[in-house]
Every structure is written in C-alpha cells, then in structure tokens.
Design a protein around this motif. Structure first.
Motif, PDB file in Angstrom:
ATOM      1  N   LEU A 184      37.057  41.425  80.011  1.00 54.80           N
ATOM      2  CA  LEU A 184      36.348  42.604  80.494  1.00 54.80           C
ATOM      3  C   LEU A 184      34.917  42.179  80.812  1.00 54.80           C
ATOM      4  N   ARG A 185      34.548  42.244  82.081  1.00 56.12           N
ATOM      5  CA  ARG A 185      33.207  41.869  82.527  1.00 56.12           C
ATOM      6  C   ARG A 185      32.399  43.143  82.753  1.00 56.12           C
ATOM      7  N   LEU A 186      31.267  43.229  82.080  1.00 55.17           N
ATOM      8  CA  LEU A 186      30.418  44.412  82.169  1.00 55.17           C
ATOM      9  C   LEU A 186      29.040  44.030  82.695  1.00 55.17           C
ATOM     10  N   ARG A 187      28.432  44.978  83.409  1.00 53.28           N
ATOM     11  CA  ARG A 187      27.050  44.781  83.865  1.00 53.28           C
ATOM     12  C   ARG A 187      26.238  46.007  83.466  1.00 53.28           C
ATOM     13  N   PHE A 188      25.156  45.761  82.782  1.00 54.08           N
ATOM     14  CA  PHE A 188      24.285  46.833  82.321  1.00 54.08           C
ATOM     15  C   PHE A 188      23.145  47.037  83.304  1.00 54.08           C
ATOM     16  N   LYS A 189      22.917  48.313  83.638  1.00 55.63           N
ATOM     17  CA  LYS A 189      21.868  48.681  84.589  1.00 55.63           C
ATOM     18  C   LYS A 189      21.013  49.798  84.006  1.00 55.63           C
ATOM     19  N   ASP A 190      19.794  49.903  84.509  1.00 50.09           N
ATOM     20  CA  ASP A 190      18.903  50.970  84.059  1.00 50.09           C
ATOM     21  C   ASP A 190      19.137  52.238  84.883  1.00 50.09           C
ATOM     22  N   ALA A 191      18.320  53.249  84.663  1.00 54.73           N
ATOM     23  CA  ALA A 191      18.483  54.539  85.340  1.00 54.73           C
ATOM     24  C   ALA A 191      18.334  54.446  86.855  1.00 54.73           C
ATOM     25  N   ASN A 192      17.666  53.386  87.333  1.00 54.61           N
ATOM     26  CA  ASN A 192      17.499  53.174  88.777  1.00 54.61           C
ATOM     27  C   ASN A 192      18.581  52.272  89.366  1.00 54.61           C
ATOM     28  N   SER A 193      19.597  51.969  88.573  1.00 51.86           N
ATOM     29  CA  SER A 193      20.699  51.074  88.956  1.00 51.86           C
ATOM     30  C   SER A 193      20.268  49.620  89.140  1.00 51.86           C
ATOM     31  N   ASP A 194      19.148  49.263  88.522  1.00 54.76           N
ATOM     32  CA  ASP A 194      18.706  47.870  88.545  1.00 54.76           C
ATOM     33  C   ASP A 194      19.282  47.159  87.320  1.00 54.76           C
ATOM     34  N   VAL A 216      19.724  45.075  83.982  1.00 48.71           N
ATOM     35  CA  VAL A 216      18.860  44.959  82.808  1.00 48.71           C
ATOM     36  C   VAL A 216      19.042  43.577  82.190  1.00 48.71           C
ATOM     37  N   ASP A 217      17.957  42.924  81.820  1.00 46.26           N
ATOM     38  CA  ASP A 217      18.030  41.647  81.107  1.00 46.26           C
ATOM     39  C   ASP A 217      18.517  41.935  79.689  1.00 46.26           C
ATOM     40  N   ILE A 218      19.676  41.401  79.331  1.00 46.10           N
ATOM     41  CA  ILE A 218      20.289  41.686  78.027  1.00 46.10           C
ATOM     42  C   ILE A 218      20.106  40.541  77.025  1.00 46.10           C
ATOM     43  N   THR A 219      19.153  39.670  77.317  1.00 48.27           N
ATOM     44  CA  THR A 219      18.846  38.577  76.388  1.00 48.27           C
ATOM     45  C   THR A 219      18.500  39.175  75.024  1.00 48.27           C
ATOM     46  N   GLY A 220      19.099  38.643  73.979  1.00 48.11           N
ATOM     47  CA  GLY A 220      18.830  39.104  72.623  1.00 48.11           C
ATOM     48  C   GLY A 220      19.710  40.247  72.157  1.00 48.11           C
ATOM     49  N   TRP A 221      20.517  40.812  73.065  1.00 42.27           N
ATOM     50  CA  TRP A 221      21.439  41.861  72.659  1.00 42.27           C
ATOM     51  C   TRP A 221      22.626  41.208  71.950  1.00 42.27           C
ATOM     52  N   GLU A 222      23.172  41.871  70.962  1.00 46.04           N
ATOM     53  CA  GLU A 222      24.391  41.412  70.295  1.00 46.04           C
ATOM     54  C   GLU A 222      25.477  42.457  70.527  1.00 46.04           C
ATOM     55  N   GLY A 233      22.186  41.076  83.455  1.00 43.12           N
ATOM     56  CA  GLY A 233      22.923  42.239  82.985  1.00 43.12           C
ATOM     57  C   GLY A 233      24.391  42.031  82.683  1.00 43.12           C
ATOM     58  N   TYR A 234      24.925  40.833  82.965  1.00 42.38           N
ATOM     59  CA  TYR A 234      26.363  40.608  82.774  1.00 42.38           C
ATOM     60  C   TYR A 234      26.697  40.066  81.388  1.00 42.38           C
ATOM     61  N   VAL A 235      27.795  40.600  80.829  1.00 44.66           N
ATOM     62  CA  VAL A 235      28.393  40.079  79.608  1.00 44.66           C
ATOM     63  C   VAL A 235      29.906  40.087  79.800  1.00 44.66           C
ATOM     64  N   ASP A 236      30.569  39.092  79.248  1.00 42.82           N
ATOM     65  CA  ASP A 236      32.028  38.996  79.309  1.00 42.82           C
ATOM     66  C   ASP A 236      32.588  39.156  77.903  1.00 42.82           C
ATOM     67  N   LEU A 237      33.507  40.104  77.747  1.00 43.32           N
ATOM     68  CA  LEU A 237      34.205  40.323  76.480  1.00 43.32           C
ATOM     69  C   LEU A 237      35.632  39.827  76.639  1.00 43.32           C
ATOM     70  N   THR A 238      36.155  39.150  75.625  1.00 45.96           N
ATOM     71  CA  THR A 238      37.476  38.531  75.748  1.00 45.96           C
ATOM     72  C   THR A 238      38.299  38.691  74.474  1.00 45.96           C
ATOM     73  N   LEU A 239      39.591  38.970  74.683  1.00 45.78           N
ATOM     74  CA  LEU A 239      40.611  38.817  73.645  1.00 45.78           C
ATOM     75  C   LEU A 239      41.504  37.686  74.121  1.00 45.78           C
ATOM     76  N   SER A 240      41.711  36.688  73.287  1.00 46.38           N
ATOM     77  CA  SER A 240      42.539  35.541  73.675  1.00 46.38           C
ATOM     78  C   SER A 240      44.021  35.894  73.616  1.00 46.38           C
ATOM     79  N   ASP A 241      44.843  35.045  74.223  1.00 45.96           N
ATOM     80  CA  ASP A 241      46.292  35.230  74.165  1.00 45.96           C
ATOM     81  C   ASP A 241      46.789  35.213  72.723  1.00 45.96           C
TER      82      ASP A 241
END
Length: 121
Positions: A19-29, A31-37, A67-75
C-alpha cells in the motif's frame, strides 16, 4: 481530532500486499514526512488482544518523493491469515502515525478481506 479515513483492503492469502500512500497538506502540496513513525496492524476484531499481522513501512526519499510511504505485508505474513466468509471480513486494520512531537493520530482504518489462494508451494 479528525475521524480516520475508511480504507478497506483486499488481498489473496500468500500474496505480498503493498500500500503506497502520499501525505499532502490542505493545499494538496506533498508533506515532508521525515521523522514520522508508522504503525499498522491487522486484528481479527477491534478488541482482539493479539495482532494477526503487522505492516512494515519504508519512507521514500523526501527530496525526490516527498510525502510517500510504502506499507507492506509479506507473503509469509498473509499466508496464515483467515479467509473471509462473506459478508464478514477476515479482520480489521488501522494506521497510526507518531509525529516527531510525540503526538499519535490514527489516520486510516477499515476492513481486511482475505481471499483464499489456489496456487501453493
């Protein structure tokens, strides 16, 4: 606080689920997600004590892929998950973010539907 966005997921037992997600702010720009867990788990029901699976995550380079993060469940993780008996789901999942400030927010949640695999070993 905002209500988590509903996002139901479906995959086949024994498959890798990404699952690939991209986080954006209220202006659809983006967001730098460095440091997010990120923490995301699958459970049989909302109050189940044990998680059936836990997603791994990788934050993309925030210079070229802001803004991109990839979430994965392995086989290996999806193989033992229970197959859904419709209309009931196999379980539920949610995604929590811990921000550098220490604040925690659940941003997504939904049903998990696992379909039976046919091809094995």
């Amino acid at each position: 606080m905002p209500k988590p966005k509903t996002y139901n997921i479906t995959f086949v037992q024994g498959d890798t689920y990404n699952l690939r997600l991209r986080f954006k702010d209220a202006n659809s720009d983006p967001v730098d997600i460095t440091g997010w867990e990120f923490k995301a788990q699958v459970r049989a029901n909302y109050d189940a004590e044990l998680a059936l699976a836990e997603f791994t995550y990788v934050i993309d380079d925030q210079v070229t892929n802001t803004g991109y993060v990839d979430l994965t469940l392995s086989d290996i993780q999806t193989t033992p998950l229970p197959v859904a008996v419709m209309p009931d789901p196999s379980g539920y999942w949610d995604l929590e973010i811990t921000y550098p400030s220490g604040d925690v927010l659940t941003v997504m949640a939904g049903k998990v539907t696992v379909k039976a695999q046919v091809t094995r070993g």
